[in-house]
Design an enzyme around this catalytic site. Structure first.
Site, PDB file in Angstrom:
ATOM      1  CB  ILE A   1      -0.964  -0.046   1.242  1.00 20.29           C
ATOM      2  CG1 ILE A   1      -1.782  -1.330   1.179  1.00 20.29           C
ATOM      3  CG2 ILE A   1      -2.036   1.301   1.216  1.00 20.29           C
ATOM      4  CD1 ILE A   1      -2.716  -1.459   2.541  1.00 20.29           C
TER       5      ILE A   1
ATOM      6  CD  GLU B   1       7.197  -8.661   1.871  1.00 21.35           C
ATOM      7  OE1 GLU B   1       6.420  -7.705   1.296  1.00 21.35           O
ATOM      8  OE2 GLU B   1       8.251  -8.995   1.126  1.00 21.35           O
TER       9      GLU B   1
HETATM   10  N1  THU Z   1       7.352  -4.070  -1.914  1.00 23.95           N
HETATM   11  C1  THU Z   1       6.848  -4.979  -1.217  1.00 23.95           C
HETATM   12  O1  THU Z   1       5.449  -4.793  -0.965  1.00 23.95           O
HETATM   13  N2  THU Z   1       7.269  -6.099  -0.851  1.00 23.95           N
HETATM   14  C2  THU Z   1       8.709  -6.608  -1.103  1.00 23.95           C
HETATM   15  O2  THU Z   1       9.172  -7.538  -0.779  1.00 23.95           O
HETATM   16  C3  THU Z   1       9.707  -5.579  -1.984  1.00 23.95           C
HETATM   17  C4  THU Z   1       8.966  -4.105  -2.068  1.00 23.95           C
HETATM   18  C5  THU Z   1       6.672  -2.829  -2.459  1.00 23.95           C
HETATM   19  C6  THU Z   1       7.001  -1.593  -1.738  1.00 23.95           C
HETATM   20  C7  THU Z   1       6.681  -0.686  -2.681  1.00 23.95           C
HETATM   21  O3  THU Z   1       5.376  -0.302  -2.798  1.00 23.95           O
HETATM   22  C8  THU Z   1       6.956  -1.462  -4.105  1.00 23.95           C
HETATM   23  O4  THU Z   1       7.175  -2.662  -3.972  1.00 23.95           O
HETATM   24  C9  THU Z   1       8.318  -0.853  -4.924  1.00 23.95           C
HETATM   25  O5  THU Z   1       9.387  -1.011  -3.921  1.00 23.95           O
END
Ligand code: THU
Length: 140
Positions: A46, A58
Site C-alpha cells: 500500500i 509482507e
Molecule cells: N514491496 C513489497 O511490497 N514487498 C517487497 O518484498 C519488496 C517491495 C513494495 C513496496 C513498494 O510499494 C514497491 O514494492 C516498490 O518498492
C-alpha cells in the site's frame, strides 16, 4: 521447483491479495500470505504520495495478523510479477524477526509459479532483536 499443496494454497491467496495492491507510484504489485494457525492471512503493498509512508505486502499481512491476535506465522509466501522471485526488503525482514522464528520458511515466488525457498535466517543472518536490548550495559 514443485511446492507442497499447502504452499500452493497460500500462493493463491498471495496472488489474490496482489490484485488489491495500491501501487500507483511504483506500479510494482506485491502480494504476501502465510499460515497463521488454522487461517491464511494475506496482504498487499500500500503506497502513499508521501513515499516513506508506504507499507510492503509482507508487513501489511503481519500487522493484520498480529492485530487480530494471530502471531503464529508459518510459511511466508511473497509474490510479484517478475522473472525471478522477489525477496522481502530489509524492513520486512526486521519485522519478521520480531514475530517469526529464524527458521521461518520464506517462499519467494513469481506469478508464473517460479519458487525459491529460503529461511529468514538466510536473508537476515545477524538480526537485531530484543536480546540486543537486554544486553545493554548498566551505564547510560
Ligand atoms: N514491496 C513489497 O511490497 N514487498 C517487497 O518484498 C519488496 C517491495 C513494495 C513496496 C513498494 O510499494 C514497491 O514494492 C516498490 O518498492
Amino acid at each position: 521447483m514443485k511446492v507442497p499443496a499447502n504452499i500452493n494454497k497460500i500462493w493463491k491467496r498471495a496472488i489474490r491479495a496482489r490484485l488489491r495492491s495500491y501501487s500507483p507510484y511504483s506500479k510494482f504489485r506485491v502480494g504476501a500470505a502465510f499460515q497463521a494457525g488454522s487461517e491464511v492471512v494475506s496482504g498487499c503493498n500500500i503506497e502513499n504520495a508521501s513515499y516513506g509512508a508506504t507499507l510492503c505486502a509482507e508487513r501489511v499481512a503481519i500487522f493484520k495478523a498480529v492485530s487480530e491476535g494471530r502471531s503464529l506465522i508459518k510459511d511466508m509466501v511473497v509474490v510479484a510479477d517478475t522473472k525471478d522471485p522477489t525477496p522481502p526488503c530489509g524492513l520486512c525482514l526486521q519485522v519478521m524477526t520480531e514475530f517469526c522464528p529464524p527458521d521461518l520458511n520464506i517462499w519467494m515466488a513469481t506469478s508464473k509459479k517460479v519458487f525459491r525457498k529460503v529461511l529468514l535466517s538466510d536473508l537476515l543472518r545477524i538480526p537485531f532483536s530484543r536480546t540486543n536490548l537486554l544486553s545493554k550495559s548498566k551505564s547510560k
